[in-house]
Design an enzyme around this catalytic site. Structure first.
Site, PDB file in Angstrom:
ATOM      1  N   ARG A 107       0.956  -1.317  -0.106  1.00 42.90           N
ATOM      2  CA  ARG A 107       0.011  -0.035  -0.134  1.00 42.90           C
ATOM      3  C   ARG A 107       0.895   1.247   0.030  1.00 42.90           C
ATOM      4  NH1 ARG A 107      -5.102   1.464   3.706  1.00 42.90           N
ATOM      5  NH2 ARG A 107      -6.097  -0.128   1.957  1.00 42.90           N
ATOM      6  N   HIS A 134      -7.449   1.185  -6.089  1.00 41.33           N
ATOM      7  CA  HIS A 134      -7.670   0.145  -4.959  1.00 41.33           C
ATOM      8  C   HIS A 134      -8.391  -1.349  -5.562  1.00 41.33           C
ATOM      9  CE1 HIS A 134      -7.927  -1.269  -1.045  1.00 41.33           C
ATOM     10  NE2 HIS A 134      -8.669  -0.490  -0.564  1.00 41.33           N
ATOM     11  N   GLN A 137     -10.002  -3.851  -3.241  1.00 43.26           N
ATOM     12  CA  GLN A 137     -11.441  -3.450  -2.563  1.00 43.26           C
ATOM     13  C   GLN A 137     -12.527  -3.884  -3.421  1.00 43.26           C
ATOM     14  OE1 GLN A 137     -12.376  -1.820   0.577  1.00 43.26           O
ATOM     15  NE2 GLN A 137     -14.324  -2.737   0.037  1.00 43.26           N
ATOM     16  N   ASP A 218     -17.830   6.949  -0.433  1.00 40.34           N
ATOM     17  CA  ASP A 218     -16.419   6.761   0.131  1.00 40.34           C
ATOM     18  C   ASP A 218     -16.035   8.088   0.707  1.00 40.34           C
ATOM     19  OD1 ASP A 218     -13.828   5.978   0.879  1.00 40.34           O
ATOM     20  OD2 ASP A 218     -13.012   6.139  -1.231  1.00 40.34           O
ATOM     21  N   CYS A 259     -16.275   1.272   1.238  1.00 39.30           N
ATOM     22  CA  CYS A 259     -15.005   0.301   1.508  1.00 39.30           C
ATOM     23  C   CYS A 259     -14.809   0.513   3.043  1.00 39.30           C
ATOM     24  CB  CYS A 259     -14.060   0.896   0.555  1.00 39.30           C
ATOM     25  SG  CYS A 259     -13.233   2.574   0.911  1.00 39.30           S
ATOM     26  N   ARG A 287     -13.179  -8.906   1.991  1.00 39.13           N
ATOM     27  CA  ARG A 287     -11.703  -8.503   1.449  1.00 39.13           C
ATOM     28  C   ARG A 287     -10.871  -9.560   1.821  1.00 39.13           C
ATOM     29  NH1 ARG A 287      -9.940  -3.302   1.702  1.00 39.13           N
ATOM     30  NH2 ARG A 287      -7.795  -4.207   0.883  1.00 39.13           N
TER      31      ARG A 287
HETATM   32  N1   CP Z   1     -11.131  -0.331   2.747  1.00 40.82           N
HETATM   33  C1   CP Z   1      -9.932  -0.299   3.169  1.00 40.82           C
HETATM   34  O1   CP Z   1      -8.978  -0.490   2.470  1.00 40.82           O
HETATM   35  O2   CP Z   1      -9.674  -0.282   4.300  1.00 40.82           O
HETATM   36  P1   CP Z   1      -8.427   0.022   5.207  1.00 40.82           P
HETATM   37  O3   CP Z   1      -7.677   1.383   4.997  1.00 40.82           O
HETATM   38  O4   CP Z   1      -8.522  -0.104   6.856  1.00 40.82           O
HETATM   39  O5   CP Z   1      -7.328  -1.123   4.813  1.00 40.82           O
HETATM   40  N1  NVA Z   2     -10.318   6.598  -0.881  1.00 41.02           N
HETATM   41  C1  NVA Z   2      -9.755   6.370   0.445  1.00 41.02           C
HETATM   42  C2  NVA Z   2      -9.939   4.794   0.540  1.00 41.02           C
HETATM   43  C3  NVA Z   2      -9.717   4.191   1.894  1.00 41.02           C
HETATM   44  C4  NVA Z   2      -9.664   2.490   2.011  1.00 41.02           C
HETATM   45  C5  NVA Z   2      -8.409   6.729   0.530  1.00 41.02           C
HETATM   46  O1  NVA Z   2      -7.793   6.660  -0.616  1.00 41.02           O
HETATM   47  O2  NVA Z   2      -8.021   7.294   1.513  1.00 41.02           O
END
Ligand code: CP
Ligand code: NVA
Length: 301
Positions: A107, A134, A137, A218, A259, A287
């Site tokens: 990530r 992502h 997700q 989101d 998400c 997930r």
């Molecule tokens: N939805 C998601 O990716 O959550 P986290 O940021 O907690 O991993």
């Molecule tokens: N759009 C959000 C998703 C988190 C899982 C971010 O990137 O922070």
């Protein structure tokens, strides 16, 4: 060996197989303790590195649990604590890690970091979120939709809010899984032009959600967005909140997804998040199952 870098970088057949496999693996574990090992152990003797340059709850825990259920071992690494966060190149990091582990999930911020990791790693690399996409997700989201309401093909999915990284993966999925994706949000927060043609824009949210099969929200401020933009974004996005009045315009059996993490009563009200349309915790659970299927795909198991 396959990387899983993005939905649009993966064939429609492979994506379908991953979803089907995820359903089967979920069913096989139904009712079992979370720590129980799967009957088959496709990751036995495998070591998996989970690298986080941004915070995470779901991605971190679901990958960690998923690897262990399949018989593998994990190490969770914070980017800031690695030499990566202190000037070592991504290419060198990728080559070094490939000597120790069998799979890398990362990530990160810039998509370029992910792509470079994949270019230089000699083991599969999985995208655990970048500023742009992502994909894990949205694999869980497709799985969740189909679990509740059957095939997603031809269904109307409405995204309310910021045209962000999670939306981008929905746009890629719309093409691969052949659903109709509508974006409703303010023009300054439109999705990136590279996604044009994969979705329709309907500026008015009430109009957009008419007859929707799935409504998605989101956060209004993503992890990569500057905090200084918070107030402006809230002002731009307030009119796109998913509340009961908006959900009422969707189909009676429409689903609501987010998400997570959510900012309750900002992008969506608690009444919607905890209401009859919401499947947000199934999404979170899935997930785990979707990513287990993704890891098997990556390792050719
Ligand atoms: N939805 C998601 O990716 O959550 P986290 O940021 O907690 O991993
Ligand atoms: N759009 C959000 C998703 C988190 C899982 C971010 O990137 O922070």
């Amino acid at each position: 060996m396959n990387h899983f870098l993005d939905i649009n970088a993966t064939s429609a057949n492979a994506l379908r197989e991953i979803i089907d496999h995820a359903h089967t693996m979920k069913q096989a574990r139904a009712g079992q303790p979370k720590g129980m090992l799967d009957a088959d152990q496709p990751l036995a003797n495998h070591m998996v590195a989970l690298i986080f340059e941004k915070p995470s709850t779901r991605t971190r825990v679901s990958f960690d649990v998923g690897v262990r259920q399949m018989g593998g071992q994990t190490m969770v690494l914070s980017g800031a604590d690695m030499q990566l966060g202190h000037g070592e190149t991504i290419a060198d990091t990728a080559r070094v890690l490939s000597r120790y582990v069998d799979l890398i999930m990362i990530r990160t911020f810039e998509e370029q970091t992910l792509l470079e990791m994949a270019e230089y790693a000699t083991v599969p690399v999985i995208n655990g979120l970048t500023n742009r996409t992502h994909p894990c997700q949205i694999m869980a989201d497709v799985m969740t939709f189909e679990e509740h309401n059957g095939p997603i093909k031809g269904k109307k999915v409405v995204w309310c809010g910021d045209g962000n990284n999670v939306f981008a993966s929905f746009a890629h999925a719309a093409e691969k899984f052949e659903f109709d994706l509508v974006f409703t949000g303010p023009e300054p927060l439109d999705p990136e032009p590279a996604l044009n043609g994969l979705y329709r824009t309907v500026r008015n949210p009430d109009e957009a959600v008419q007859a929707a099969d799935l409504v998605v929200a989101d956060t209004w401020v993503s992890m990569h967005d500057p905090q200084s933009a918070r107030e402006r974004r809230h002002n731009q996005l307030r009119g796109y909140q998913v509340n009961d009045a908006l959900m009422d315009k969707a189909k009676d059996d429409a689903l609501f997804m987010h998400c997570l993490p959510a900012h309750r009563d900002e992008e969506a009200t608690s009444s919607v998040m905890d209401g009859p349309h919401s499947v947000i915790f199934d999404e979170a659970e899935n997930r785990l199952h979707a990513q287990k299927a993704i890891m098997r795909y990556c390792l050719g198991r």
